[in-house]
Design an enzyme around this catalytic site. Structure first.
Site, PDB file in Angstrom:
ATOM      1  N   SER A   1      27.236  39.584  37.519  1.00 47.14           N
ATOM      2  CA  SER A   1      27.179  39.328  39.113  1.00 47.14           C
ATOM      3  C   SER A   1      27.250  37.722  39.095  1.00 47.14           C
ATOM      4  O   SER A   1      26.970  36.925  38.220  1.00 47.14           O
ATOM      5  CB  SER A   1      25.870  39.993  39.374  1.00 47.14           C
ATOM      6  OG  SER A   1      25.755  39.595  40.961  1.00 47.14           O
ATOM      7  N   CYS A   2      27.529  37.418  40.260  1.00 44.76           N
ATOM      8  CA  CYS A   2      27.442  35.886  40.592  1.00 44.76           C
ATOM      9  C   CYS A   2      26.941  35.858  42.112  1.00 44.76           C
ATOM     10  O   CYS A   2      26.551  36.320  42.639  1.00 44.76           O
ATOM     11  CB  CYS A   2      28.536  35.251  40.086  1.00 44.76           C
ATOM     12  SG  CYS A   2      30.007  35.733  40.767  1.00 44.76           S
ATOM     13  N   GLY A   3      27.815  34.850  42.611  1.00 45.88           N
ATOM     14  CA  GLY A   3      27.583  34.438  43.930  1.00 45.88           C
ATOM     15  C   GLY A   3      28.617  35.301  44.802  1.00 45.88           C
ATOM     16  O   GLY A   3      28.025  35.808  45.869  1.00 45.88           O
TER      17      GLY A   3
END
Length: 282
Positions: free
Chosen positions: A239-241
């Site tokens: 996951s990330c932004g």
């Protein structure tokens, strides 16, 4: 196609294969809105010979309010066909920053069933540092048939992650910087809470790079993942932004041989909104 094609290729490899009839080169650059850079315009000014531009925002579900969520298989196939990318091609993706969004394009092709796709290690900065040629010629690719074969094992959605908060069957590995993960700095997107998914781990995607911007060697990549705290025996969801740099972690996991890896497409742009998703800090 007898030659082995890995998920990452060097600038030397690409230079040697620029004129190979089955190789297609893709500029997959994406800049964050607050960077105020036009990736397509910069591509038009200078790109590796015969490279075409892959617009992450355009080749997406444009009806979804979240940024660059994956499109339908029909739309993806239609878009890449017009770019001359299809069955039988070996696709090499680079970006103008080094390695930021090229991995997202790599992951998208794999998601839709195209396995012969690789990221250029070090991207355009390394290519230019070696004084390799670029040009500003307009590329007119001929259409090529693309057969989509959607691989649902490579992607996760919010409902699946909400269930996972309860079951803990999959590990969540967050590619954002430590300050954002801990909730110590505000999110760049307005209306998004700070913090992270409960029980998730943090490995900033930049920790996978050497000082020259290329990916670390295999053992050093393993060390970085081990330091993050994940268990190699369990599946990992990156996951990330907004689902872009999460793919850098997915690429790194691929390179060390971790096969049970998926990506949370909505990432923090979705999870961090006010609603039914639990958020923790620290």
């Amino acid at each position: 196609m007898s030659e082995k094609f890995n998920s990452v290729v060097s600038t030397e490899w690409l230079a040697d294969h620029l004129d190979a009839p089955d190789v297609r080169i893709v500029d997959g650059t994406y800049y964050l809105p607050n960077e105020n850079k036009d990736a397509r315009a910069l591509y038009q000014e200078a790109h590796i010979r015969n490279a075409i531009f892959f617009d992450i925002d355009d080749i997406s579900d444009t009806d979804n309010p979240l940024p660059h969520m994956i499109p339908s298989d029909i739309k993806f196939a239609s878009k890449v066909r017009k770019l001359g990318l299809g069955d039988g091609n070996r696709i090499v993706v680079y970006d103008q920053r080094g390695l930021f969004s090229a991995a997202r394009v790599w992951w998208m092709f794999r998601l839709f069933g195209h396995k012969d796709v690789a990221v250029l290690d070090g991207g355009l900065p390394k290519w230019l540092s070696e004084h390799r040629p670029v040009d500003d010629n307009t590329v007119h690719p001929g259409e090529r048939h693309f057969t989509p074969r959607f691989n649902s094992f490579l992607i996760r959605d919010k409902e699946q992650l909400l269930r996972n908060v309860e079951t803990g069957k999959e590990q969540i590995l967050d590619a954002r910087a430590s300050g954002r993960f801990k909730g110590e700095v505000p999110e760049p997107r307005t209306g998004i809470r700070s913090g992270h998914i409960p029980d998730s781990y943090n490995l900033p995607f930049t920790d996978l790079f050497k000082e020259d911007g290329t990916l670390k060697e295999t053992q050093d990549l393993k060390n970085a993942f081990e330091k993050s705290g994940i268990d190699y025996n369990k599946p990992v969801v990156t996951s990330c932004g907004s689902g872009v740099t999460a793919a850098v972690l997915s690429l790194g996991l691929e390179l060390i041989g971790h096969k049970k890896t998926s990506l949370y497409d909505g990432s923090w742009s979705e999870w961090g909104q006010e609603g039914d998703t639990p958020v923790v800090t620290g």
